[in-house]
Design a protein around this motif. Structure first.
Motif, PDB file in Angstrom:
ATOM      1  N   SER A  85     -17.472  20.036  40.566  1.00  0.00           N
ATOM      2  CA  SER A  85     -16.576  20.982  41.223  1.00  0.00           C
ATOM      3  C   SER A  85     -16.109  20.399  42.545  1.00  0.00           C
ATOM      4  N   MET A  86     -14.997  20.926  43.025  1.00  0.00           N
ATOM      5  CA  MET A  86     -14.430  20.396  44.266  1.00  0.00           C
ATOM      6  C   MET A  86     -13.440  21.396  44.841  1.00  0.00           C
ATOM      7  N   SER A  87     -13.119  21.198  46.107  1.00  0.00           N
ATOM      8  CA  SER A  87     -12.123  22.031  46.772  1.00  0.00           C
ATOM      9  C   SER A  87     -10.726  21.513  46.447  1.00  0.00           C
ATOM     10  N   ARG A  88      -9.733  22.306  46.767  1.00  0.00           N
ATOM     11  CA  ARG A  88      -8.340  21.888  46.554  1.00  0.00           C
ATOM     12  C   ARG A  88      -8.035  20.620  47.352  1.00  0.00           C
ATOM     13  N   ARG A  89      -8.523  20.561  48.580  1.00  0.00           N
ATOM     14  CA  ARG A  89      -8.258  19.388  49.410  1.00  0.00           C
ATOM     15  C   ARG A  89      -8.849  18.130  48.773  1.00  0.00           C
ATOM     16  N   THR A  90     -10.074  18.232  48.270  1.00  0.00           N
ATOM     17  CA  THR A  90     -10.707  17.079  47.629  1.00  0.00           C
ATOM     18  C   THR A  90      -9.928  16.659  46.388  1.00  0.00           C
ATOM     19  N   LEU A  91      -9.488  17.635  45.591  1.00  0.00           N
ATOM     20  CA  LEU A  91      -8.719  17.327  44.391  1.00  0.00           C
ATOM     21  C   LEU A  91      -7.425  16.609  44.741  1.00  0.00           C
ATOM     22  N   ASP A  92      -6.737  17.069  45.796  1.00  0.00           N
ATOM     23  CA  ASP A  92      -5.513  16.405  46.225  1.00  0.00           C
ATOM     24  C   ASP A  92      -5.791  14.967  46.654  1.00  0.00           C
ATOM     25  N   LYS A  93      -6.888  14.760  47.370  1.00  0.00           N
ATOM     26  CA  LYS A  93      -7.216  13.409  47.820  1.00  0.00           C
ATOM     27  C   LYS A  93      -7.552  12.499  46.641  1.00  0.00           C
ATOM     28  N   LEU A  94      -8.285  13.031  45.666  1.00  0.00           N
ATOM     29  CA  LEU A  94      -8.614  12.229  44.493  1.00  0.00           C
ATOM     30  C   LEU A  94      -7.349  11.801  43.752  1.00  0.00           C
ATOM     31  N   ARG A  95      -6.397  12.719  43.644  1.00  0.00           N
ATOM     32  CA  ARG A  95      -5.137  12.379  42.991  1.00  0.00           C
ATOM     33  C   ARG A  95      -4.408  11.283  43.762  1.00  0.00           C
ATOM     34  N   ALA A  96      -4.374  11.423  45.097  1.00  0.00           N
ATOM     35  CA  ALA A  96      -3.667  10.447  45.914  1.00  0.00           C
ATOM     36  C   ALA A  96      -4.308   9.064  45.820  1.00  0.00           C
ATOM     37  N   MET A  97      -5.628   9.026  45.665  1.00  0.00           N
ATOM     38  CA  MET A  97      -6.343   7.759  45.594  1.00  0.00           C
ATOM     39  C   MET A  97      -6.390   7.183  44.182  1.00  0.00           C
ATOM     40  N   GLY A  98      -5.889   7.918  43.204  1.00  0.00           N
ATOM     41  CA  GLY A  98      -5.954   7.445  41.833  1.00  0.00           C
ATOM     42  C   GLY A  98      -7.318   7.607  41.209  1.00  0.00           C
TER      43      GLY A  98
END
Length: 740
Positions: free
Chosen positions: A695-708
């Motif tokens: 599980s993760m927060s929205r901010r973490t999910l956005d960062k994961l997407r940005a980092m690939g």
């Protein structure tokens, strides 16, 4: 056509101005008039007898009159085209318009004739323009992707992509050519003329951007859009001459080719015979026997036959044969598309090949397979295909058991003499029974983790409200920053948890909210000194004990509050001594002026916090730990991780429950499914097939997407996508039928 670079005024010194994306857009929009003028000139030449470029079909009165009308309204035509193109470019390309890439198999049965013609109309126009700009468009996509901030080429994000010009042209012709037949005859030639001049603009745009030093983005290495791994084109190129067109496909979905004889209805949710739900591990022979022995309807007595009478007419026979052939082709294309899907493992594709004849046989007798997503055969294919996405390799845990259960079910279906809706429904029930043990355990884990996350979200939302109240109570008071931030972060969580856990309706069950006023009073610089020291001596022990009790109750990490208590004790000690000890007083001043270590609470996501139990139960990804240097991809990262950085963007709001993703956890890629998101969209939970949650927060999910570090594998059902590709093929085949 005038040179684009000269119009921009940078031809003499290309590097004097580094263009922005907006500069490119304005430059292209500035050539709208030229595009339309040259298109109208080309249409006029085509309709003029004796002209070297005349087109014989354009001599027809209706088409010639339509071209004359466009020329008479030339200025209005240019204005409408420019206005519509500007709207589409700045609104992201007009995704609300019916277009080839948006065509869905399930939607065809809802299409009216006009909508069907509009889809074909747009597709033909796009085909013409795509052919004209094919050689120059990749360079434009690469350069515009760079201006958008991408390191890899993202053609779908280019606001100046050809589809946008085609949609603007279609809208313009629909405004000025109300006659459908005339518009259909002119849209493809007009698009072709537009494409020729758009190619010149694209080439000049690419030359200009290159001359100013813009570096092109790099290719994705053949990755499919959205990182799904699905084939980007249908595999049916070999069926150039085919029955499959949009109109016939729509009739198939509507049941127009069905036999007039009544068909037995099936129940979507209730199995035809509960006695047939046998475990395929040891009961496949019994299942076969029971299915074959199902009671069949008693045939009606034969009527006497007059041997001299004329044979009865069969007006529906040709239509039925066409429907059967069409259904066979749709099923074949669907399975061909599945065979080309890179997301499906070879072992599973082998099983799909085995059941294809049974599905083909079913579809010949029951066209509801195409029109009803709840048809048992569709449901069977949907369920097993979606479940197969849980495995990224045939060595994954659980794969062997999954493929064995599917193999036994599919093998029986392939060999069975009975292939109807009830049969497929019973097979699906049997598979569910085989999977139920594992599924119940996984569901229980997911539900428990979801409850913990839901409670955490409720507490955090209430804590944010309390933090605002605490901030308001601090206004106008001299209080150290670390005190204010402690109240808005740590203590707001304590008070929120206390209120949520109270079942008898008390407003402040443990007195944690009332403690706030005492804490603020104890650390104010401007507080009256008379009698203050004596009161502090009396209240400090209880105050400190109450603070620690509240933090312990929610399991708040001591390391996050130790500095707070160190500074608080220093301030209290100095206040009790009334500044008599120089060393203590200096330490108190230092604590007062030291920047806060609790972070900025302006963003709601920064204050999102889970206690240890909630975090462990839901596999919470703590962004501070995850995004530490050791977790960030280095230049020496594996090649697949570098390619992941180029995955096409997907906003969190578009990620739906049920989507499968590749998630990089601890440097290892795992396959997981989005199984839950919180009501307010602040928390997301992904679950792997083995049951582990992440599980993760929205901010973490956005960062994961940005980092690939997270790639979308499938955000829709694979069977639906395969049928959508069939619809795309039907659209391509329809283009030939609509040529003037």
């Amino acid at each position: 056509m005038a040179k684009l670079l000269k119009r921009m005024g940078v031809a003499d010194d290309p590097t004097a101005l580094q263009p922005s994306l907006n500069d490119c857009i304005e430059a292209m929009l500035g050539h709208c008039d030229t595009l339309i003028i040259e298109m109208l000139v080309g249409l006029t030449h085509a309709s003029t007898p004796g002209h070297p470029r005349h087109v014989r079909g354009f001599q027809q009165p209706g088409i010639k009159a339509g071209i004359d009308s466009l020329n008479r309204q030339g200025e209005a035509v240019r204005e409408v085209f420019k206005a519509e193109l500007t709207r589409l470019v700045y609104e992201g390309g007009g995704k609300e318009t019916v277009a080839t890439e948006a065509l869905r198999f399930e939607d065809l049965k809802l299409f009216e004739d006009e909508q069907l013609d509009a889809s074909i109309e747009v597709a033909r126009a796009q085909q013409e323009v795509a052919t004209a700009v094919d050689d120059v468009l990749p360079a434009v996509d690469a350069l515009v992707s760079t201006l958008l901030g991408w390191r890899t080429i993202q053609p779908g994000l280019n606001p100046l992509r050809p589809e946008v010009f085609v949609r603007a042209l279609q809208h313009t012709l629909s405004v000025h050519l109300p006659e459908v037949t005339v518009r259909e005859a002119l849209v493809a030639p007009a698009a072709g003329l537009l494409g020729v001049n758009l190619r010149k603009l694209y080439r000049e745009l690419a030359d200009w951007l290159t001359s100013t030093g813009v570096e092109p983005a790099v290719p994705l290495g053949g990755r499919a859009s959205k990182g799904t791994g699905a084939p980007t084109q249908t595999v049916a190129d070999s069926v150039a001459k085919t029955l499959l067109t949009l109109d016939k496909l729509r009739k198939l979905l509507a049941g127009d080719f069905d036999s007039p004889k009544p068909r037995q209805e099936f129940l979507h949710t209730v199995p035809a015979s509960m006695a047939l739900l046998q475990d395929l591990k040891g009961g496949s022979e019994a299942l076969i026997k029971r299915l074959e022995q199902r009671q069949k309807p008693t045939p009606a007595p034969a009527a006497p036959v007059d041997m001299l009478a004329e044979p009865p007419a069969q007006p529906n026979a040709p239509s039925q044969r066409i429907g059967q052939q069409l259904g066979d082709e749709v099923v074949r294309l669907m399975f061909d598309n599945l065979a080309q899907d890179q997301r499906l493992l070879p072992g599973f594709k082998k099983q799909l090949k085995a059941i294809e004849p049974a599905v083909q046989k079913l579809a010949e007798e029951d066209s509801r397979f195409f029109s009803d997503r709840n048809h048992p055969a569709r449901q069977l294919l949907d369920k097993v295909t979606q479940r197969s996405l849980a495995f990224s390799s045939e060595t994954d845990e659980g794969w062997a058991r999954f493929v064995v259960t599917v193999e036994k079910a599919f093998k029986w279906a392939a060999e069975s003499k009975v292939a109807d809706a009830d049969t497929f429904g019973e097979l699906l029930d049997t598979l569910h029974k085989n999977w139920s043990g594992d599924d119940q355990n996984l569901r229980a884990k997911r539900e428990e983790a979801a409850r913990a996350l839901l409670h955490a979200e409720q507490r955090n939302l209430l804590a944010q409200k309390l933090a605002s109240e605490f901030a308001a109570s601090l206004e106008g008071l001299e209080v150290a920053d670390f005190i204010a931030d402690f109240l808005k972060n740590s203590w707001s969580q304590v008070v929120a948890e206390a209120e949520l856990s109270c079942v008898d309706g008390q407003a402040d069950p443990f007195g944690y909210r009332a403690l706030v006023d005492d804490l603020i009073w104890s650390v104010q610089k401007s507080t009256a000194q008379r009698g203050r020291a004596r009161r502090l001596v009396q209240m400090i022990p209880g105050l400190i004990a109450k603070l620690r009790e509240g933090l312990d109750r929610i399991g708040y990490p001591p390391e996050l509050t130790q500095r707070f208590f160190d500074h608080l004790i220093t301030l209290h000690k100095d206040a009790v001594q009334e500044g008599a000890d120089p060393e203590v007083h200096a330490a108190a001043d230092s604590a007062w002026s030291e920047p806060s270590k609790f972070g900025d609470t302006k963003d709601e996501q920064d204050s999102l916090w889970l206690d240890k139990g909630e975090a462990e139960e839901s596999g919470f990804v703590d962004q501070e730990q995850y995004f530490a240097p050791e977790h960030v991809a280095s230049p020496e990262a594996p090649q697949e991780e570098k390619e992941a950085e180029g995955a096409a963007p997907l906003r969190v709001d578009e990620l739906r429950v049920g989507s499968w993703v590749e998630l990089n956890v601890g440097g290892r890629w795992i396959r997981a499914q989005l199984t839950w998101c919180s009501p307010h969209g602040t928390l997301f939970m992904f679950t792997a097939q083995v049951g582990t949650a992440h599980s993760m927060s929205r901010r973490t999910l956005d960062k994961l997407r940005a980092m690939g570090h997270i790639k979308v594998v499938a955000d829709r059902n694979v069977i639906d996508e395969a049928l959508d590709q069939v619809a795309q093929q039907a659209l391509k085949n329809s283009l030939g039928d609509k040529k003037p």
